[in-house]
Design a protein around this motif. Structure first.
Motif, PDB file in Angstrom:
ATOM      1  N   CYS A  63      -5.867  -1.863   4.670  1.00 18.17           N
ATOM      2  CA  CYS A  63      -7.327  -1.841   4.602  1.00 18.17           C
ATOM      3  C   CYS A  63      -7.701  -1.601   3.140  1.00 18.17           C
ATOM      4  O   CYS A  63      -7.126  -0.729   2.487  1.00 18.17           O
ATOM      5  CB  CYS A  63      -7.874  -0.723   5.481  1.00 18.17           C
ATOM      6  SG  CYS A  63      -9.645  -0.465   5.340  1.00 18.17           S
ATOM      7  N   MET A  64      -8.625  -2.376   2.618  1.00 18.33           N
ATOM      8  CA  MET A  64      -8.985  -2.299   1.202  1.00 18.33           C
ATOM      9  C   MET A  64     -10.453  -1.921   1.045  1.00 18.33           C
ATOM     10  O   MET A  64     -11.287  -2.255   1.890  1.00 18.33           O
ATOM     11  CB  MET A  64      -8.737  -3.646   0.520  1.00 18.33           C
ATOM     12  CG  MET A  64      -7.317  -4.163   0.631  1.00 18.33           C
ATOM     13  SD  MET A  64      -6.119  -3.095  -0.200  1.00 18.33           S
ATOM     14  CE  MET A  64      -6.654  -3.243  -1.915  1.00 18.33           C
ATOM     15  N   GLN A  76       0.559  -0.341  -6.533  1.00 13.72           N
ATOM     16  CA  GLN A  76      -0.252  -0.302  -7.744  1.00 13.72           C
ATOM     17  C   GLN A  76      -1.392  -1.285  -7.601  1.00 13.72           C
ATOM     18  O   GLN A  76      -1.197  -2.403  -7.138  1.00 13.72           O
ATOM     19  CB  GLN A  76       0.609  -0.645  -8.960  1.00 13.72           C
ATOM     20  CG  GLN A  76       1.646   0.419  -9.278  1.00 13.72           C
ATOM     21  CD  GLN A  76       2.400   0.114 -10.561  1.00 13.72           C
ATOM     22  OE1 GLN A  76       2.566  -1.034 -10.928  1.00 13.72           O
ATOM     23  NE2 GLN A  76       2.849   1.149 -11.228  1.00 13.72           N
ATOM     24  N   LEU A  77      -2.560  -0.855  -8.041  1.00 19.54           N
ATOM     25  CA  LEU A  77      -3.751  -1.674  -7.961  1.00 19.54           C
ATOM     26  C   LEU A  77      -4.340  -1.825  -9.350  1.00 19.54           C
ATOM     27  O   LEU A  77      -4.437  -0.840 -10.091  1.00 19.54           O
ATOM     28  CB  LEU A  77      -4.786  -1.021  -7.035  1.00 19.54           C
ATOM     29  CG  LEU A  77      -4.323  -0.709  -5.616  1.00 19.54           C
ATOM     30  CD1 LEU A  77      -5.375   0.110  -4.882  1.00 19.54           C
ATOM     31  CD2 LEU A  77      -4.024  -1.990  -4.865  1.00 19.54           C
ATOM     32  N   MET A  78      -4.719  -3.030  -9.712  1.00 23.20           N
ATOM     33  CA  MET A  78      -5.277  -3.268 -11.034  1.00 23.20           C
ATOM     34  C   MET A  78      -6.547  -4.095 -10.912  1.00 23.20           C
ATOM     35  O   MET A  78      -6.504  -5.252 -10.480  1.00 23.20           O
ATOM     36  CB  MET A  78      -4.275  -3.984 -11.934  1.00 23.20           C
ATOM     37  CG  MET A  78      -4.778  -4.212 -13.345  1.00 23.20           C
ATOM     38  SD  MET A  78      -3.501  -4.799 -14.463  1.00 23.20           S
ATOM     39  CE  MET A  78      -2.448  -3.372 -14.519  1.00 23.20           C
ATOM     40  N   VAL A 110      -3.210   2.451   3.925  1.00 22.06           N
ATOM     41  CA  VAL A 110      -2.042   1.844   4.560  1.00 22.06           C
ATOM     42  C   VAL A 110      -2.368   1.267   5.919  1.00 22.06           C
ATOM     43  O   VAL A 110      -1.894   0.199   6.298  1.00 22.06           O
ATOM     44  CB  VAL A 110      -0.902   2.862   4.648  1.00 22.06           C
ATOM     45  CG1 VAL A 110       0.275   2.285   5.417  1.00 22.06           C
ATOM     46  CG2 VAL A 110      -0.455   3.270   3.246  1.00 22.06           C
ATOM     47  N   LYS A 111      -3.197   1.931   6.686  1.00 17.55           N
ATOM     48  CA  LYS A 111      -3.610   1.386   7.971  1.00 17.55           C
ATOM     49  C   LYS A 111      -4.961   1.966   8.344  1.00 17.55           C
ATOM     50  O   LYS A 111      -5.399   2.960   7.789  1.00 17.55           O
ATOM     51  CB  LYS A 111      -2.584   1.691   9.059  1.00 17.55           C
ATOM     52  CG  LYS A 111      -2.240   3.158   9.209  1.00 17.55           C
ATOM     53  CD  LYS A 111      -1.133   3.345  10.234  1.00 17.55           C
ATOM     54  CE  LYS A 111      -0.730   4.817  10.331  1.00 17.55           C
ATOM     55  NZ  LYS A 111       0.361   4.995  11.331  1.00 17.55           N
ATOM     56  N   GLY A 112      -5.609   1.314   9.292  1.00 17.34           N
ATOM     57  CA  GLY A 112      -6.900   1.798   9.732  1.00 17.34           C
ATOM     58  C   GLY A 112      -7.974   0.755   9.596  1.00 17.34           C
ATOM     59  O   GLY A 112      -7.783  -0.306   8.984  1.00 17.34           O
ATOM     60  N   SER A 125     -15.736   5.481   3.384  1.00 19.25           N
ATOM     61  CA  SER A 125     -15.457   6.877   3.063  1.00 19.25           C
ATOM     62  C   SER A 125     -14.185   6.932   2.240  1.00 19.25           C
ATOM     63  O   SER A 125     -13.168   6.356   2.636  1.00 19.25           O
ATOM     64  CB  SER A 125     -15.265   7.688   4.348  1.00 19.25           C
ATOM     65  OG  SER A 125     -14.864   9.003   4.041  1.00 19.25           O
ATOM     66  N   PRO A 126     -14.191   7.569   1.071  1.00 17.53           N
ATOM     67  CA  PRO A 126     -13.023   7.531   0.190  1.00 17.53           C
ATOM     68  C   PRO A 126     -11.835   8.354   0.681  1.00 17.53           C
ATOM     69  O   PRO A 126     -10.696   8.090   0.280  1.00 17.53           O
ATOM     70  CB  PRO A 126     -13.555   8.089  -1.130  1.00 17.53           C
ATOM     71  CG  PRO A 126     -14.725   8.930  -0.748  1.00 17.53           C
ATOM     72  CD  PRO A 126     -15.324   8.268   0.445  1.00 17.53           C
ATOM     73  N   GLY A 127     -12.047   9.306   1.548  1.00 12.02           N
ATOM     74  CA  GLY A 127     -10.985  10.218   1.958  1.00 12.02           C
ATOM     75  C   GLY A 127      -9.726   9.570   2.491  1.00 12.02           C
ATOM     76  O   GLY A 127      -8.627   9.981   2.115  1.00 12.02           O
ATOM     77  N   PRO A 128      -9.816   8.569   3.376  1.00  9.46           N
ATOM     78  CA  PRO A 128      -8.600   8.012   3.982  1.00  9.46           C
ATOM     79  C   PRO A 128      -7.757   7.112   3.071  1.00  9.46           C
ATOM     80  O   PRO A 128      -6.676   6.708   3.464  1.00  9.46           O
ATOM     81  CB  PRO A 128      -9.149   7.181   5.146  1.00  9.46           C
ATOM     82  CG  PRO A 128     -10.512   7.699   5.403  1.00  9.46           C
ATOM     83  CD  PRO A 128     -11.008   8.123   4.066  1.00  9.46           C
ATOM     84  N   TYR A 129      -8.204   6.795   1.881  1.00 15.31           N
ATOM     85  CA  TYR A 129      -7.487   5.841   1.045  1.00 15.31           C
ATOM     86  C   TYR A 129      -6.320   6.502   0.327  1.00 15.31           C
ATOM     87  O   TYR A 129      -6.430   7.593  -0.218  1.00 15.31           O
ATOM     88  CB  TYR A 129      -8.443   5.169   0.058  1.00 15.31           C
ATOM     89  CG  TYR A 129      -9.333   4.168   0.761  1.00 15.31           C
ATOM     90  CD1 TYR A 129     -10.475   4.574   1.431  1.00 15.31           C
ATOM     91  CD2 TYR A 129      -8.994   2.827   0.793  1.00 15.31           C
ATOM     92  CE1 TYR A 129     -11.264   3.661   2.108  1.00 15.31           C
ATOM     93  CE2 TYR A 129      -9.790   1.897   1.457  1.00 15.31           C
ATOM     94  CZ  TYR A 129     -10.930   2.330   2.126  1.00 15.31           C
ATOM     95  OH  TYR A 129     -11.702   1.408   2.799  1.00 15.31           O
ATOM     96  N   ASN A 130      -5.191   5.791   0.324  1.00  8.74           N
ATOM     97  CA  ASN A 130      -3.941   6.323  -0.215  1.00  8.74           C
ATOM     98  C   ASN A 130      -3.715   5.984  -1.690  1.00  8.74           C
ATOM     99  O   ASN A 130      -3.067   6.740  -2.403  1.00  8.74           O
ATOM    100  CB  ASN A 130      -2.755   5.784   0.589  1.00  8.74           C
ATOM    101  CG  ASN A 130      -2.911   5.992   2.073  1.00  8.74           C
ATOM    102  OD1 ASN A 130      -3.275   5.095   2.811  1.00  8.74           O
ATOM    103  ND2 ASN A 130      -2.645   7.222   2.532  1.00  8.74           N
ATOM    104  N   TYR A 131      -4.174   4.814  -2.119  1.00 12.00           N
ATOM    105  CA  TYR A 131      -3.885   4.337  -3.472  1.00 12.00           C
ATOM    106  C   TYR A 131      -5.177   3.893  -4.148  1.00 12.00           C
ATOM    107  O   TYR A 131      -6.055   3.302  -3.511  1.00 12.00           O
ATOM    108  CB  TYR A 131      -2.898   3.165  -3.431  1.00 12.00           C
ATOM    109  CG  TYR A 131      -1.623   3.471  -2.685  1.00 12.00           C
ATOM    110  CD1 TYR A 131      -1.408   2.969  -1.412  1.00 12.00           C
ATOM    111  CD2 TYR A 131      -0.643   4.288  -3.261  1.00 12.00           C
ATOM    112  CE1 TYR A 131      -0.248   3.257  -0.721  1.00 12.00           C
ATOM    113  CE2 TYR A 131       0.520   4.579  -2.574  1.00 12.00           C
ATOM    114  CZ  TYR A 131       0.716   4.065  -1.305  1.00 12.00           C
ATOM    115  OH  TYR A 131       1.867   4.357  -0.627  1.00 12.00           O
ATOM    116  N   TRP A 132      -5.243   4.140  -5.452  1.00 10.31           N
ATOM    117  CA  TRP A 132      -6.438   3.828  -6.232  1.00 10.31           C
ATOM    118  C   TRP A 132      -6.059   3.141  -7.535  1.00 10.31           C
ATOM    119  O   TRP A 132      -5.016   3.450  -8.128  1.00 10.31           O
ATOM    120  CB  TRP A 132      -7.208   5.115  -6.549  1.00 10.31           C
ATOM    121  CG  TRP A 132      -7.807   5.746  -5.333  1.00 10.31           C
ATOM    122  CD1 TRP A 132      -7.169   6.520  -4.413  1.00 10.31           C
ATOM    123  CD2 TRP A 132      -9.160   5.650  -4.911  1.00 10.31           C
ATOM    124  NE1 TRP A 132      -8.051   6.909  -3.433  1.00 10.31           N
ATOM    125  CE2 TRP A 132      -9.288   6.391  -3.718  1.00 10.31           C
ATOM    126  CE3 TRP A 132     -10.289   5.016  -5.410  1.00 10.31           C
ATOM    127  CZ2 TRP A 132     -10.491   6.506  -3.014  1.00 10.31           C
ATOM    128  CZ3 TRP A 132     -11.490   5.124  -4.724  1.00 10.31           C
ATOM    129  CH2 TRP A 132     -11.587   5.869  -3.543  1.00 10.31           C
TER     130      TRP A 132
END
Length: 123
Positions: free
Chosen positions: A33-34, A3-5, A99-101, A106-113
């Motif tokens: 990676c953030m 979870q991100l806030m 999670v890694k990378g 680019s928004p595509g590879p991100y898992n959590y928002w």
């Protein structure tokens, strides 16, 4: 699930500054990676800045050295320092975790928002 806030948004006059924060609930945050992204009304989501687990950073061209992304792994927190803000910077700002990378805006590879924090810049 991670979870991100986000926090730290607000209204500021052009030329002013804000510091956005993003608190992550999941361990090991340090390996993620953030990234920071933004979306203005009627416009597509665009990448702002990213920082990977090794501290490498990537910025969008429009940043023009005005913004700085950083992370505090001990506090599981991501930051975005916004300086010399312009009215065109008005948008909802989101943080995201991958999670890694390597760093990427680019928004595509991100898992959590996160849910976002509003930044409004008035002239």
């Amino acid at each position: 699930q991670t979870q991100l806030m986000e926090s730290g948004g607000g209204s500021v006059q052009a030329g002013g500054s804000l510091r956005l924060s993003c608190a992550a609930s999941r361990y090991p945050y340090s390996s993620y990676c953030m990234g920071w992204f933004r979306q203005a009304p009627g416009k597509a989501c665009e990448g702002v800045a990213s920082i990977d687990s090794d501290g490498r950073t990537v910025y969008a061209d429009f940043v023009e050295d005005r913004f700085t992304i950083s992370r505090d792994n001990a506090k599981n927190t991501l930051y975005l320092q916004l300086n010399n803000l312009k009215p065109d910077d008005t948008a909802m700002y989101y943080c995201a975790a991958r999670v890694k990378g390597i760093a990427t805006i680019s928004p595509g590879p991100y898992n959590y928002w996160g849910q976002g924090t509003q930044v409004t810049v008035f002239s």
